[in-house]
Motif scaffolding. Structure first.
Motif, PDB file in Angstrom:
ATOM      1  N   ALA A   1       0.929  -1.200  -0.148  1.00  0.00           N
ATOM      2  CA  ALA A   1       0.208  -0.084   0.025  1.00  0.00           C
ATOM      3  C   ALA A   1       1.006   1.115  -0.015  1.00  0.00           C
ATOM      4  O   ALA A   1       1.912   1.109   0.393  1.00  0.00           O
ATOM      5  N   ASP A   2       0.175   2.403  -0.545  1.00  0.00           N
ATOM      6  CA  ASP A   2       1.186   3.506  -0.427  1.00  0.00           C
ATOM      7  C   ASP A   2       0.973   4.308   1.010  1.00  0.00           C
ATOM      8  O   ASP A   2       0.515   3.723   1.917  1.00  0.00           O
ATOM      9  N   ALA A   3       1.724   5.342   1.181  1.00  0.00           N
ATOM     10  CA  ALA A   3       1.972   6.070   2.480  1.00  0.00           C
ATOM     11  C   ALA A   3       0.334   6.238   3.072  1.00  0.00           C
ATOM     12  O   ALA A   3       0.179   6.390   4.118  1.00  0.00           O
ATOM     13  N   GLU A   4      -0.596   6.591   2.231  1.00  0.00           N
ATOM     14  CA  GLU A   4      -2.015   7.105   2.733  1.00  0.00           C
ATOM     15  C   GLU A   4      -2.795   5.401   2.924  1.00  0.00           C
ATOM     16  O   GLU A   4      -3.684   5.535   3.345  1.00  0.00           O
ATOM     17  N   GLY A   5      -2.233   4.358   2.410  1.00  0.00           N
ATOM     18  CA  GLY A   5      -2.850   3.050   2.785  1.00  0.00           C
ATOM     19  C   GLY A   5      -3.689   2.566   1.785  1.00  0.00           C
ATOM     20  O   GLY A   5      -4.583   1.688   1.843  1.00  0.00           O
ATOM     21  N   ASN A   6      -3.396   3.229   0.607  1.00  0.00           N
ATOM     22  CA  ASN A   6      -4.341   2.671  -0.698  1.00  0.00           C
ATOM     23  C   ASN A   6      -3.608   1.375  -1.089  1.00  0.00           C
ATOM     24  O   ASN A   6      -2.261   1.195  -1.470  1.00  0.00           O
ATOM     25  N   TYR A   7      -4.197   0.355  -1.125  1.00  0.00           N
ATOM     26  CA  TYR A   7      -3.904  -0.499  -1.710  1.00  0.00           C
ATOM     27  C   TYR A   7      -3.404  -0.603  -3.162  1.00  0.00           C
ATOM     28  O   TYR A   7      -3.817  -0.081  -4.003  1.00  0.00           O
ATOM     29  N   GLU A   8      -2.203  -1.167  -3.416  1.00  0.00           N
ATOM     30  CA  GLU A   8      -1.770  -1.135  -4.969  1.00  0.00           C
ATOM     31  C   GLU A   8      -1.701  -2.505  -5.569  1.00  0.00           C
ATOM     32  O   GLU A   8      -2.401  -2.790  -6.388  1.00  0.00           O
ATOM     33  N   GLN A   9      -0.933  -3.575  -4.798  1.00  0.00           N
ATOM     34  CA  GLN A   9      -0.916  -4.910  -5.438  1.00  0.00           C
ATOM     35  C   GLN A   9      -0.498  -5.917  -4.500  1.00  0.00           C
ATOM     36  O   GLN A   9       0.047  -5.369  -3.259  1.00  0.00           O
ATOM     37  N   VAL A  10      -0.341  -7.255  -4.664  1.00  0.00           N
ATOM     38  CA  VAL A  10       0.066  -8.053  -3.856  1.00  0.00           C
ATOM     39  C   VAL A  10       1.611  -8.041  -4.064  1.00  0.00           C
ATOM     40  O   VAL A  10       2.169  -7.982  -5.258  1.00  0.00           O
ATOM     41  N   PHE A  11       2.321  -7.757  -3.015  1.00  0.00           N
ATOM     42  CA  PHE A  11       3.669  -7.704  -3.290  1.00  0.00           C
ATOM     43  C   PHE A  11       4.428  -8.887  -3.651  1.00  0.00           C
ATOM     44  O   PHE A  11       4.072  -9.963  -3.289  1.00  0.00           O
ATOM     45  N   PRO A  12       5.198  -8.612  -4.615  1.00  0.00           N
ATOM     46  CA  PRO A  12       5.645  -9.766  -5.588  1.00  0.00           C
ATOM     47  C   PRO A  12       6.970 -10.440  -4.763  1.00  0.00           C
ATOM     48  O   PRO A  12       7.951 -10.528  -5.146  1.00  0.00           O
ATOM     49  N   SER A  13       6.675 -10.981  -3.620  1.00  0.00           N
ATOM     50  CA  SER A  13       7.573 -12.012  -2.994  1.00  0.00           C
ATOM     51  C   SER A  13       7.635 -13.400  -3.762  1.00  0.00           C
ATOM     52  O   SER A  13       6.834 -13.723  -4.522  1.00  0.00           O
ATOM     53  N   ALA A  14       8.757 -14.139  -3.312  1.00  0.00           N
ATOM     54  CA  ALA A  14       8.773 -15.438  -4.020  1.00  0.00           C
ATOM     55  C   ALA A  14       7.857 -16.355  -3.542  1.00  0.00           C
ATOM     56  O   ALA A  14       7.363 -16.355  -2.250  1.00  0.00           O
ATOM     57  N   VAL A  15       7.255 -17.215  -4.472  1.00  0.00           N
ATOM     58  CA  VAL A  15       6.348 -18.077  -4.129  1.00  0.00           C
ATOM     59  C   VAL A  15       6.850 -19.761  -4.280  1.00  0.00           C
ATOM     60  O   VAL A  15       7.126 -20.153  -5.344  1.00  0.00           O
ATOM     61  N   VAL A  16       7.055 -20.065  -2.737  1.00  0.00           N
ATOM     62  CA  VAL A  16       7.989 -21.622  -2.800  1.00  0.00           C
ATOM     63  C   VAL A  16       7.028 -22.568  -3.076  1.00  0.00           C
ATOM     64  O   VAL A  16       7.417 -23.738  -3.224  1.00  0.00           O
ATOM     65  N   ALA A  17       5.853 -22.251  -2.931  1.00  0.00           N
ATOM     66  CA  ALA A  17       4.570 -23.361  -3.264  1.00  0.00           C
ATOM     67  C   ALA A  17       3.300 -22.877  -3.267  1.00  0.00           C
ATOM     68  O   ALA A  17       2.944 -21.689  -3.149  1.00  0.00           O
ATOM     69  N   THR A  18       2.665 -23.559  -4.428  1.00  0.00           N
ATOM     70  CA  THR A  18       1.207 -23.135  -4.834  1.00  0.00           C
ATOM     71  C   THR A  18       0.071 -23.374  -3.966  1.00  0.00           C
ATOM     72  O   THR A  18      -1.087 -23.154  -4.418  1.00  0.00           O
ATOM     73  N   ARG A  19       0.407 -24.245  -2.969  1.00  0.00           N
ATOM     74  CA  ARG A  19      -0.865 -24.213  -1.966  1.00  0.00           C
ATOM     75  C   ARG A  19       0.013 -24.439  -0.616  1.00  0.00           C
ATOM     76  O   ARG A  19       1.302 -24.529  -0.360  1.00  0.00           O
ATOM     77  N   GLU A  20      -0.556 -24.282   0.549  1.00  0.00           N
ATOM     78  CA  GLU A  20      -0.048 -24.333   1.812  1.00  0.00           C
ATOM     79  C   GLU A  20       0.946 -25.335   2.240  1.00  0.00           C
ATOM     80  O   GLU A  20       0.293 -26.337   1.928  1.00  0.00           O
ATOM     81  N   THR A  21       2.206 -25.232   2.428  1.00  0.00           N
ATOM     82  CA  THR A  21       3.091 -26.472   2.515  1.00  0.00           C
ATOM     83  C   THR A  21       3.971 -26.344   3.704  1.00  0.00           C
ATOM     84  O   THR A  21       4.312 -25.075   3.885  1.00  0.00           O
ATOM     85  N   ALA A  22       4.378 -27.499   4.282  1.00  0.00           N
ATOM     86  CA  ALA A  22       5.234 -27.330   5.512  1.00  0.00           C
ATOM     87  C   ALA A  22       6.648 -27.992   4.865  1.00  0.00           C
ATOM     88  O   ALA A  22       6.831 -28.726   3.761  1.00  0.00           O
ATOM     89  N   LEU A  23       7.739 -27.209   5.003  1.00  0.00           N
ATOM     90  CA  LEU A  23       9.167 -27.224   4.579  1.00  0.00           C
ATOM     91  C   LEU A  23       9.873 -27.801   5.803  1.00  0.00           C
ATOM     92  O   LEU A  23       9.732 -27.128   6.684  1.00  0.00           O
ATOM     93  N   THR A  24      10.628 -28.871   5.385  1.00  0.00           N
ATOM     94  CA  THR A  24      11.633 -29.204   6.254  1.00  0.00           C
ATOM     95  C   THR A  24      12.830 -28.216   6.473  1.00  0.00           C
ATOM     96  O   THR A  24      13.066 -27.462   5.580  1.00  0.00           O
ATOM     97  N   PRO A  25      13.792 -28.317   7.622  1.00  0.00           N
ATOM     98  CA  PRO A  25      14.845 -27.717   7.662  1.00  0.00           C
ATOM     99  C   PRO A  25      15.710 -27.638   6.434  1.00  0.00           C
ATOM    100  O   PRO A  25      16.308 -26.718   5.883  1.00  0.00           O
ATOM    101  N   GLN A  26      15.835 -28.663   5.718  1.00  0.00           N
ATOM    102  CA  GLN A  26      16.743 -29.044   4.694  1.00  0.00           C
ATOM    103  C   GLN A  26      16.213 -28.413   3.575  1.00  0.00           C
ATOM    104  O   GLN A  26      16.872 -27.696   2.813  1.00  0.00           O
ATOM    105  N   GLU A  27      14.988 -28.378   3.026  1.00  0.00           N
ATOM    106  CA  GLU A  27      14.267 -27.617   2.340  1.00  0.00           C
ATOM    107  C   GLU A  27      14.439 -26.093   2.259  1.00  0.00           C
ATOM    108  O   GLU A  27      14.598 -25.192   1.405  1.00  0.00           O
TER     109      GLU A  27
END
Length: 358
Positions: free
Chosen positions: A132-158
């Protein structure tokens, strides 16, 4: 043979809110926490010596709320110091640190608790965020890395493999830390300043694993001159910080902080310092081996007037190992998630976004 699914008890979760003179944003932050159908088991607001009306305002919101308390620091200790103060008061299994100028979006605690009960205890649970901008207006989903396309548990090694491949996939607004493990590694290292939460998350995931949820549950407000920006633009301290990573990291997680990971991490952070310049002079950063590359780039820097082109060139030269992972995890998978969610809910761009996600 029928698979046996083990259900774990739902964990308790605390929310710690560090605050310094954020009275204009605090109502939105607190309202998002108190508006949850499943509220946190603890709410700890740590005021770091505000001179505005933050404390009185917080008291009006939190007075009489079960598990809520306000801690006022007698003197300023800084953002990461305030997080560590709040951590001392947490008795829950997990803790989410929510900046007072950010806020939650959606039933994050109900979702996270159910996921941990279903998938098992973990070092971290994290999701995505809206920007969101400084006034709180939503802009977009922040483009962070997507490591799985469904909710997933990752081991320490992963988690170690993803840390090497991507650097990180966390967004702090939605990041739940396993409280005991965070305390075990000493909390947030204040020498790392605005990068302390990143290194804590990387370390904990490499020790205890993580759960990733590919959906936005928080809102991260953009501010010019924020804490991370100040960390990245203080180049003398940044180099000292990176030396500290080389020294401290292997003692906390030798599986993660290998020479290869440390080298890549240093180059990723130095690239972030370059990007933070936004047209300023080339910084005096880098180790002895990299000086030639940085000097050559610095010479070109003065003649390249297009900021995005300069940043792209810096990325190609400083982070060539991240080109394919960036394309796959931050473009292809991220776009798939955005398109999927828009197909499920066509109104999402109208309700949340100021401009199209496409």
């Amino acid at each position: 043979m029928v698979a046996v699914v083990t259900e774990h008890s739902e964990p308790t979760v605390a929310i710690v809110i560090p605050n310094y003179n954020d009275a204009p944003y605090l109502p939105t932050c607190l309202a998002s926490v108190l508006g949850l159908a499943l509220r946190p088991d603890q709410i700890i607001l740590v005021d770091d010596g505000s001179t505005d009306e933050s404390v009185a305002l917080a008291a009006r919101y939190l007075d009489g709320v079960p598990g809520a308390q306000i801690v006022v620091n007698p003197e300023r200790v800084g953002t990461m110091g305030a997080l560590n103060v709040g951590l001392q008061y947490v008795s829950c299994d997990y803790v989410l640190f929510l900046a007072s100028n950010d806020h939650l979006d959606g039933e994050i605690l109900a979702h996270a608790k159910a996921a941990i009960a279903r998938l098992g205890p973990t070092g971290l649970w994290s999701a995505m965020v809206w920007s969101a901008d400084a006034e709180g207006n939503y802009e977009q989903v922040f483009p962070s890395a997507v490591v799985a396309t469904r909710e997933t548990a990752l081991t320490p090694q992963e988690c170690v493999r993803f840390a090497n491949r991507l650097g990180n996939w966390f967004t702090g607004t939605t990041l739940l830390f396993h409280r005991a493990t965070l305390q075990h590694i000493g909390g947030f290292d204040q020498e790392y300043r605005g990068l302390a939460d990143l290194f804590a998350a990387l370390t904990i995931s490499s020790l205890k694993g993580a759960i990733f949820c590919p959906a936005p549950f928080g809102v991260m407000r953009r501010h010019d001159g924020g804490y991370l920006w100040r960390t990245l633009t203080d180049h003398v301290h940044l180099e000292s910080l990176l030396l500290g990573v080389m020294d401290k990291g292997p003692t906390l997680s030798p599986a993660l902080f290998t020479p290869r990971f440390i080298e890549r991490t240093c180059r990723r952070i130095r690239f972030s310092a370059v990007r933070a310049l936004d047209g300023g002079a080339w910084p005096n950063i880098g180790g002895a081996w990299e000086r030639g590359v940085y000097a050559w780039l610095g010479g070109l820097w003065r003649f390249m007037m297009i900021s995005k082109l300069r940043t792209a060139l810096a990325f190609l030269l400083l982070r060539p190992f991240d080109i394919l992972p960036m394309f796959w995890y931050r473009l292809i998978k991220f776009r798939w998630i955005v398109v999927r969610d828009r197909l499920r809910n066509p109104q999402i761009s109208i309700v949340h976004a100021k401009r199209s996600l496409a």
